[in-house]
Structure formats: structure tokens, C-alpha cells
Design a protein around this motif. Structure first.
Motif, mmCIF file in Angstrom:
data_model
loop_
_atom_site.group_PDB
_atom_site.id
_atom_site.type_symbol
_atom_site.label_atom_id
_atom_site.label_comp_id
_atom_site.label_asym_id
_atom_site.label_seq_id
_atom_site.Cartn_x
_atom_site.Cartn_y
_atom_site.Cartn_z
ATOM 1 N N ILE A 180 -69.181 -10.077 11.064
ATOM 2 C CA ILE A 180 -68.146 -9.353 11.636
ATOM 3 C C ILE A 180 -67.071 -9.446 10.461
ATOM 4 C CG2 ILE A 180 -67.107 -11.042 12.999
ATOM 5 C CD1 ILE A 180 -66.857 -7.284 13.484
ATOM 6 N N SER A 230 -65.420 -6.379 8.764
ATOM 7 C CA SER A 230 -64.002 -6.373 8.771
ATOM 8 C C SER A 230 -63.066 -6.442 7.665
ATOM 9 C CB SER A 230 -63.493 -7.405 9.989
ATOM 10 O OG SER A 230 -64.159 -7.290 11.034
ATOM 11 N N THR A 250 -54.843 -8.955 11.709
ATOM 12 C CA THR A 250 -56.157 -9.390 11.389
ATOM 13 C C THR A 250 -57.023 -9.157 12.678
ATOM 14 O OG1 THR A 250 -55.367 -11.307 10.254
ATOM 15 C CG2 THR A 250 -57.474 -11.648 11.341
ATOM 16 N N MET A 259 -58.099 -5.679 12.198
ATOM 17 C CA MET A 259 -59.135 -5.346 11.231
ATOM 18 C C MET A 259 -60.494 -5.904 12.058
ATOM 19 S SD MET A 259 -57.297 -6.760 7.623
ATOM 20 C CE MET A 259 -58.548 -6.528 6.685
ATOM 21 N N ILE A 260 -60.444 -6.802 12.743
ATOM 22 C CA ILE A 260 -61.357 -7.446 13.398
ATOM 23 C C ILE A 260 -62.074 -6.186 14.519
ATOM 24 C CG2 ILE A 260 -62.614 -8.950 15.188
ATOM 25 C CD1 ILE A 260 -60.557 -11.191 13.721
ATOM 26 N N CYS A 261 -60.889 -5.629 15.153
ATOM 27 C CA CYS A 261 -61.405 -4.567 16.027
ATOM 28 C C CYS A 261 -62.043 -3.516 15.225
ATOM 29 C CB CYS A 261 -60.143 -4.003 16.633
ATOM 30 S SG CYS A 261 -59.333 -5.120 18.117
ATOM 31 N N ASP A 262 -61.654 -3.188 13.911
ATOM 32 C CA ASP A 262 -62.194 -2.076 13.106
ATOM 33 C C ASP A 262 -63.894 -2.393 12.717
ATOM 34 O OD1 ASP A 262 -59.742 -0.722 13.171
ATOM 35 O OD2 ASP A 262 -59.186 -1.040 11.082
ATOM 36 N N GLY A 263 -63.870 -3.719 12.538
ATOM 37 C CA GLY A 263 -65.248 -4.093 12.286
ATOM 38 C C GLY A 263 -66.276 -3.948 13.551
#
Length: 80
Positions: free
Chosen positions: A25, A29, A51, A54-58
Motif C-alpha cells: 500500500i 500510495s 497522507t 494518498m492512502i485512499c488513492d492507493g
């Protein structure tokens, strides 16, 4: 549960659900693996919304999808 613990638990929940490792992840991300690990292990006391986004995008999910979890429904008051 407090917010940072809920964020960490949600990341782990999504990793398990999507069969992605913490390093996986992080790569998806475009953030350092140490950032993910710092959130998971409580080193980062206040993971920022950028942040988390970005994790959600990943994970290929939206912010509302990230926070749409029982983990966030009854959080403790942060300011006492």
C-alpha cells in the motif's frame, strides 16, 4: 478507541480486505513504507488528511469510503 488507532485499524482492515501488504500500500500510495508503519504502530500521533488521501488513492477508494467504517462511529472525545 481514539482517532489515530481507528485510522491504523482501518488501514490494516483494508490491507486484509484487498490482500495488500503494508509495503504494497505504501508503494501504491507513493509514500514511504516508514510512513505507513509509523501510522500503524502509533509513532505518528496525527496522520494528516493529505497522507490519508494518498492512502485512499492507493486503495482506489474515496475518503468517505475510508471513513465509512464502524471504527469511526463512536470515537472517544479527543479534547477533554
Amino acid at each position: 478507541m481514539i482517532t489515530r488507532e481507528a485510522v491504523a485499524a482501518r488501514i490494516l482492515e483494508l490491507c486484509k480486505e484487498k490482500d495488500i501488504t503494508m509495503n504494497g500500500i505504501a508503494n501504491l500510495s507513493a509514500i514511504p513504507p516508514s510512513t505507513i508503519k509509523n501510522i500503524i504502530y502509533g509513532v505518528s500521533k496525527n496522520p494528516g488528511i493529505v497522507t490519508i488521501k494518498m492512502i485512499c488513492d492507493g486503495f482506489n477508494i474515496s475518503l468517505p469510503e475510508f471513513f465509512d467504517s464502524e471504527l469511526f462511529y463512536n470515537l472517544e472525545q479527543e479534547i477533554k
